[in-house]
Design an enzyme around this catalytic site. Structure first.
Site, short mmCIF file in Angstrom:
data_model
loop_
_atom_site.label_atom_id
_atom_site.label_comp_id
_atom_site.label_asym_id
_atom_site.label_seq_id
_atom_site.Cartn_x
_atom_site.Cartn_y
_atom_site.Cartn_z
N ASP A 1 0.86 -1.18 0.00
CA ASP A 1 0.00 0.00 0.00
C ASP A 1 0.90 1.23 0.00
O ASP A 1 1.56 1.53 0.99
CB ASP A 1 -0.89 -0.02 1.24
CG ASP A 1 -1.86 1.16 1.30
OD1 ASP A 1 -1.75 2.08 0.47
OD2 ASP A 1 -2.74 1.15 2.18
N GLY B 1 -4.89 4.80 -1.63
CA GLY B 1 -5.62 3.69 -2.26
C GLY B 1 -4.89 3.03 -3.40
O GLY B 1 -5.52 2.34 -4.22
N TYR C 1 17.19 26.15 -33.96
CA TYR C 1 17.92 25.31 -34.91
C TYR C 1 17.28 23.92 -34.97
O TYR C 1 16.56 23.49 -34.07
CB TYR C 1 19.40 25.18 -34.51
CG TYR C 1 19.60 24.60 -33.12
CD1 TYR C 1 19.69 23.22 -32.91
CD2 TYR C 1 19.70 25.44 -32.01
CE1 TYR C 1 19.87 22.71 -31.64
CE2 TYR C 1 19.88 24.93 -30.74
CZ TYR C 1 19.97 23.56 -30.56
OH TYR C 1 20.13 23.04 -29.30
N SER D 1 18.21 18.09 -20.43
CA SER D 1 18.08 19.43 -21.00
C SER D 1 18.81 19.59 -22.33
O SER D 1 18.80 20.68 -22.91
CB SER D 1 18.59 20.48 -20.00
OG SER D 1 19.94 20.22 -19.65
N GLY D 2 19.44 18.54 -22.82
CA GLY D 2 20.00 18.58 -24.16
C GLY D 2 21.49 18.79 -24.26
O GLY D 2 21.97 19.26 -25.30
N HIS E 1 29.09 15.54 -28.98
CA HIS E 1 28.72 15.14 -30.34
C HIS E 1 29.68 15.75 -31.36
O HIS E 1 30.43 16.70 -31.06
CB HIS E 1 27.28 15.53 -30.66
CG HIS E 1 27.03 17.00 -30.75
ND1 HIS E 1 27.32 17.75 -31.87
CD2 HIS E 1 26.48 17.88 -29.85
CE1 HIS E 1 26.98 19.01 -31.67
NE2 HIS E 1 26.46 19.11 -30.44
N CYS F 1 26.32 22.16 -25.65
CA CYS F 1 26.93 20.85 -25.80
C CYS F 1 28.45 20.92 -25.80
O CYS F 1 29.04 22.00 -25.92
CB CYS F 1 26.47 20.20 -27.11
SG CYS F 1 24.71 19.78 -27.13
N ASN G 1 31.16 20.31 -28.10
CA ASN G 1 31.47 20.10 -29.51
C ASN G 1 32.88 19.53 -29.64
O ASN G 1 33.83 20.07 -29.07
CB ASN G 1 31.41 21.42 -30.26
CG ASN G 1 29.99 21.91 -30.51
OD1 ASN G 1 29.81 22.95 -31.15
ND2 ASN G 1 28.99 21.20 -30.01
#
Length: 400
Positions: free
Chosen positions: A222, A226, A308, A321-322, A326, A344, A346
């Site tokens: 429980d 409920g 973009y 959040s991205g 990469h 990011c 890069n």
């Protein structure tokens, strides 16, 4: 002639009278003392009594409460416990023959009929019948666990994450049914990130090559309002080698270590002043050979200034959040010199490919001297709070 007087006659009469008393009236023998005592009686054999735990007639029973059928003053014979559709609940007798225990959990919202025979010490048998009905919750909640069977090996930074599909109002009830066993032993703590999500981690990164077994034993629990746990989960995984990337935003070189040995360096470009990369400890969440970057995923329309939508290669996600590591061939000239990204890390296509192939889920990237600290709830930002703060998020020992 002289007369002889006999003085013994009264004595003889007394002896005769005494002998007569001892032999009974009119000379009959006296009854044996043993014959005059009451003959012993054999106590009655108590009848066997069958009971159950929970008691027969119970309703709203917790389905994980172990159902037992017991015999007093005797031993059990045949015990049958069946649901309304005739499905039999498995179980067995103990060595004494006095206790039958179900070997499976009960189902929700089900009435079980219990029929049991018992024999007493005299061989008399009796049969007892009754019912036990389990609770019907308002709704159920199902846990999702990560890591899972698809990720048998993760990095040293990977927290254990459990997410429920309903709000948990009794966090302590849930947490008391969570278990983590490690080989070798590693201390850790649960901490609630929201009403639906709880994570587990040690004070420091997992030791490399630790084996971890997680049990989410929430079936039938429980959890408040409920709601009951719909199922339990068991997950096992291993921690791989220690893989940590380190980058200082003032230097712009991503240094990659495996088991504390430097194995690779990469010039990088982090977030520009308007979109700074958060500082802190990141954990690789997932990887995509090709990925479409879309500013609208964090609230900036693609046709707005700064918007973009472009496809990148070798994308390793570090946050919800991205933030990614990469390939960014368009910024190679700035990598190592200036921060020009939307947040990011890069790197060149070749370096992004190396990271993609050699780092993976649960591995760590640490960013310093950049923007505000990555939030605990942004991806696996768990390491960005102190150990004391982390433990304080436990429902069982907050503030410990």
């Amino acid at each position: 002639m002289s007369v002889v007087r006999r003085r013994c006659a009264p004595f003889l009469l007394l002896v005769v009278l005494l002998a007569g008393c001892q032999n009974g009236v009119d000379g009959d023998p006296a009854p044996d003392a043993a014959a005059t005592s009451a003959a012993p009686t054999t106590p009655p054999v108590p009848a066997a009594v069958v009971t159950a735990d929970p008691p027969l007639g119970s309703v709203d029973v917790d389905p994980v409460a172990p159902l037992e059928v017991l015999a007093d003053h005797g031993s059990l014979g045949v015990v049958r416990v069946t649901a309304a559709d005739g499905t039999a609940l498995p179980g067995g007798l103990d060595a004494t023959g006095t206790t039958w225990t179900a070997s499976a959990d009960l189902d929700f919202g089900t009435t079980y009929t219990v029929t049991a025979t018992a024999a007493d010490a005299a061989g008399r048998t009796s049969t007892t019948t009754g019912t036990v009905a389990t609770v019907t919750p308002r709704t159920f909640t199902m846990p999702t666990v990560f890591p899972n069977a698809d990720t048998p090996v993760v990095g040293v930074g990977q927290p254990i994450s459990i997410t429920f599909d309903e709000d948990i109002t009794d966090r302590a009830a849930v947490e008391s049914h969570l278990s983590v066993v490690t080989t070798p032993h590693v201390d850790g703590s649960w901490s609630w990130l929201s009403d639906r999500t709880v994570h587990y981690r040690p004070a420091d990164f997992w030791p490399a090559h630790t084996h971890v077994a997680v049990d989410v034993d929430t079936y039938g629990v429980d959890v408040g309002d409920g709601i009951s746990g719909q199922a339990g989960k068991h997950v096992e995984f291993d921690i791989g080698p220690k893989k940590v990337g380190v980058v200082d935003a003032t230097e712009l070189v991503l240094r990659l270590y495996v088991d504390d040995q430097l194995v690779q360096t990469m010039p990088t470009s982090l977030g520009k002043d308007s979109t700074p990369t958060p500082s802190g400890t990141y954990v690789v969440m997932q990887q995509s050979r090709r990925y479409t970057m879309d500013s609208s995923t964090y609230g900036v329309p693609i046709d707005a200034p700064g918007g973009y939508r472009s496809e990148v290669e070798y994308a390793s996600r570090l946050s919800n959040s991205g933030i990614f590591v990469h390939a960014a061939p368009w910024s190679v000239g700035q990598q190592g010199y200036r921060n020009v990204s939307h947040g990011c890390l890069n790197v060149s296509t070749a370096n992004a490919g190396w990271f993609y192939e050699n780092f993976g889920r649960g591995d760590v990237v640490e960013v310093s001297n950049a923007g505000a600290t990555l939030a605990e709830t942004d991806g696996f930002g768990d390491w960005n709070v102190s150990w004391d703060q982390w433990v304080a998020g436990s429902a069982l020992h907050p503030g410990a």
